[in-house]
Design an enzyme around this catalytic site. Structure first.
Site, PDB file in Angstrom:
ATOM      1  N   ASP A  82     -36.156  37.983 -39.230  1.00  0.00           N
ATOM      2  CA  ASP A  82     -35.166  38.069 -40.304  1.00  0.00           C
ATOM      3  C   ASP A  82     -35.510  37.045 -41.394  1.00  0.00           C
ATOM      4  O   ASP A  82     -35.716  35.854 -41.090  1.00  0.00           O
ATOM      5  CB  ASP A  82     -33.786  37.762 -39.688  1.00  0.00           C
ATOM      6  N   HIS A  83     -35.570  37.476 -42.639  1.00  0.00           N
ATOM      7  CA  HIS A  83     -35.819  36.581 -43.778  1.00  0.00           C
ATOM      8  C   HIS A  83     -37.081  35.724 -43.646  1.00  0.00           C
ATOM      9  O   HIS A  83     -37.041  34.504 -43.856  1.00  0.00           O
ATOM     10  CB  HIS A  83     -34.610  35.662 -44.038  1.00  0.00           C
ATOM     11  N   GLU A 134     -37.356  42.937 -49.767  1.00  0.00           N
ATOM     12  CA  GLU A 134     -36.030  42.787 -50.390  1.00  0.00           C
ATOM     13  C   GLU A 134     -36.144  42.694 -51.902  1.00  0.00           C
ATOM     14  O   GLU A 134     -37.000  42.010 -52.447  1.00  0.00           O
ATOM     15  CB  GLU A 134     -35.297  41.546 -49.852  1.00  0.00           C
ATOM     16  N   HIS A 211     -27.850  43.632 -45.813  1.00  0.00           N
ATOM     17  CA  HIS A 211     -27.641  42.288 -45.246  1.00  0.00           C
ATOM     18  C   HIS A 211     -26.203  41.849 -45.516  1.00  0.00           C
ATOM     19  O   HIS A 211     -25.488  42.474 -46.294  1.00  0.00           O
ATOM     20  CB  HIS A 211     -28.591  41.286 -45.917  1.00  0.00           C
TER      21      HIS A 211
HETATM   22  P1  13P Z   1     -23.728  38.060 -42.074  1.00  0.00           P
HETATM   23  O1  13P Z   1     -23.695  36.617 -42.426  1.00  0.00           O
HETATM   24  O2  13P Z   1     -22.752  38.862 -42.891  1.00  0.00           O
HETATM   25  O3  13P Z   1     -23.539  38.321 -40.611  1.00  0.00           O
HETATM   26  O4  13P Z   1     -25.190  38.637 -42.461  1.00  0.00           O
HETATM   27  C1  13P Z   1     -26.272  38.448 -41.589  1.00  0.00           C
HETATM   28  C2  13P Z   1     -27.574  38.812 -42.216  1.00  0.00           C
HETATM   29  O5  13P Z   1     -27.671  39.423 -43.260  1.00  0.00           O
HETATM   30  C3  13P Z   1     -28.781  38.401 -41.474  1.00  0.00           C
HETATM   31  O6  13P Z   1     -29.952  38.683 -42.198  1.00  0.00           O
HETATM   32  O1  G3H Z   2     -29.242  35.848 -42.944  1.00  0.00           O
HETATM   33  C1  G3H Z   2     -29.294  34.901 -42.195  1.00  0.00           C
HETATM   34  C2  G3H Z   2     -28.798  34.943 -40.810  1.00  0.00           C
HETATM   35  O2  G3H Z   2     -27.394  34.860 -40.783  1.00  0.00           O
HETATM   36  C3  G3H Z   2     -29.459  33.891 -39.971  1.00  0.00           C
HETATM   37  O3  G3H Z   2     -28.892  32.649 -40.152  1.00  0.00           O
HETATM   38  O4  G3H Z   2     -30.900  31.293 -40.738  1.00  0.00           O
HETATM   39  O5  G3H Z   2     -28.769  30.190 -39.964  1.00  0.00           O
HETATM   40  O6  G3H Z   2     -30.202  31.479 -38.355  1.00  0.00           O
HETATM   41  P1  G3H Z   2     -29.755  31.304 -39.789  1.00  0.00           P
HETATM   42 ZN    ZN Z   3     -29.752  38.504 -44.320  1.00  0.00          ZN
END
Ligand code: 13P
Ligand code: G3H
Ligand code: ZN
Length: 309
Positions: A82-83, A134, A211
């Site tokens: 993720d990201h 993205e 997201h």
């Molecule tokens: P939320 O903070 O709304 O759960 O979004 C999570 C997210 O987009 C993780 O990439």
């Molecule tokens: O989009 C981000 C997610 O909520 C993950 O959060 O980077 O604090 O683990 P984090």
């Molecule tokens: Zn996200």
């Protein structure tokens, strides 16, 4: 069953008007709560790991926990970064066994975002891994990055075809008014479905990712506030909006904050009611149950991906 990519999942989700849940994981109880809910509802699943989660739990531990979940459930599960913020991080996850990565170049110029995303796509595709890009910038907090509302921006539908064609990405995250974290709207929640429709028109059949899609159930916020927490004004995306997005081209819906809230509300309540408790299993077991309940609710009532295996 081994880990899968999201290709088949997204195709079926797009064609049948539902979305796959992508839930953030950090430890064993979270992985168990999510995968037990998916198993109980016969749902395909994406487990996603942020850079922060990977630092917290360590890559090897997460891989082994996910491997155990595969053995335990026999579900089609994709493991997603993720990201991802650099080619090196994406490469490390690809080399380490992830089946999907996100390269988030949304803070870059279109040209630079295309260049970085294409570099990741070329490497990922050579290794059988899929990539999420993205365009547009969500507000909110993720890891150390805090994007203010002024710095956020909606996705420009004029950019999406060029981005997808030039990069070769497999899915695209867009910004239509959601944000990360538990404080998403100060007034009426509003999402730009007109942008989603226009993106769908420009990219027919192409999977879109949403997201910042936690709905921040008020029952959790009330429990947290009652037992010493400070979250007044927390507000999420109404579930009917998420259902609408899932019925359109959105094939992946990211949820992290709702899991955090479920877990924290459960632990705060347990500790307040059992001040003498000090065995972590006593409070982590109900927290895991709370995660299973919220994820089951999302799968059946929001995403519509139950019984889709
Ligand atoms: P939320 O903070 O709304 O759960 O979004 C999570 C997210 O987009 C993780 O990439
Ligand atoms: O989009 C981000 C997610 O909520 C993950 O959060 O980077 O604090 O683990 P984090
Ligand atoms: Zn996200």
């Amino acid at each position: 069953m081994p880990l899968v990519t999201t290709t088949e999942m997204f195709k079926k989700a797009y064609d049948n008007g539902y979305a796959i849940g992508a839930f953030n994981v950090n430890n064993m109880e979270i992985i168990q709560g999510i995968t037990e809910a998916a198993k109980a509802n016969n749902a395909p699943l994406i487990l996603q790991v942020s850079a922060g989660a990977r630092r917290y739990a360590k890559h090897a531990y997460l891989m082994k926990l996910v491997e155990a979940a595969l053995e335990d459930t026999d579900l089609p599960i994709a493991l997603h970064l993720d990201h991802g913020d650099s080619f090196e991080l994406c490469k490390s996850c690809i080399d380490g066994g992830f089946t999907s990565v996100m390269i988030d170049g949304s803070h870059l110029s279109l040209e630079e975002n295309i260049k970085l995303t294409k570099q990741v796509v070329d490497y990922a595709h050579d290794h059988g891994v899929v990539v999420e890009g993205e365009l547009g910038r969500l507000a909110g907090v993720e890891d150390e990055i805090n994007v203010s509302e002024e710095d956020s921006s909606y996705t420009d539908p004029d950019d999406v075809q060029e981005f997808v064609e030039k990069t070769g990405v497999d899915s695209l995250a867009i910004a239509i008014g959601t944000s990360h974290g538990a404080f998403k709207f100060t007034g009426e929640p509003r999402l730009r479905f007109d942008i989603l429709e226009e993106v769908e028109r420009r990219l027919p059949g192409f999977p879109i990712v949403l997201h910042g899609a936690s709905s921040v159930p008020q029952e959790y916020v009330e429990i947290i506030n009652k037992y010493g927490g400070e979250m007044p004004g927390a507000q999420g995306v109404p579930e009917e909006m998420l259902r609408k997005a899932a019925s359109m081209s959105v094939c992946k819906i990211n949820i992290d904050s709702d899991i955090r809230l479920a877990m924290t509300a459960s632990i705060r309540k347990f500790m307040a009611e059992n001040p003498g408790a000090f065995d972590p299993r006593q409070y982590l077991a109900p927290a895991r149950d709370a995660i299973r309940t919220i994820v089951g609710h999302k799968i059946v009532n929001v995403l519509g991906c139950n019984d889709k295996i």
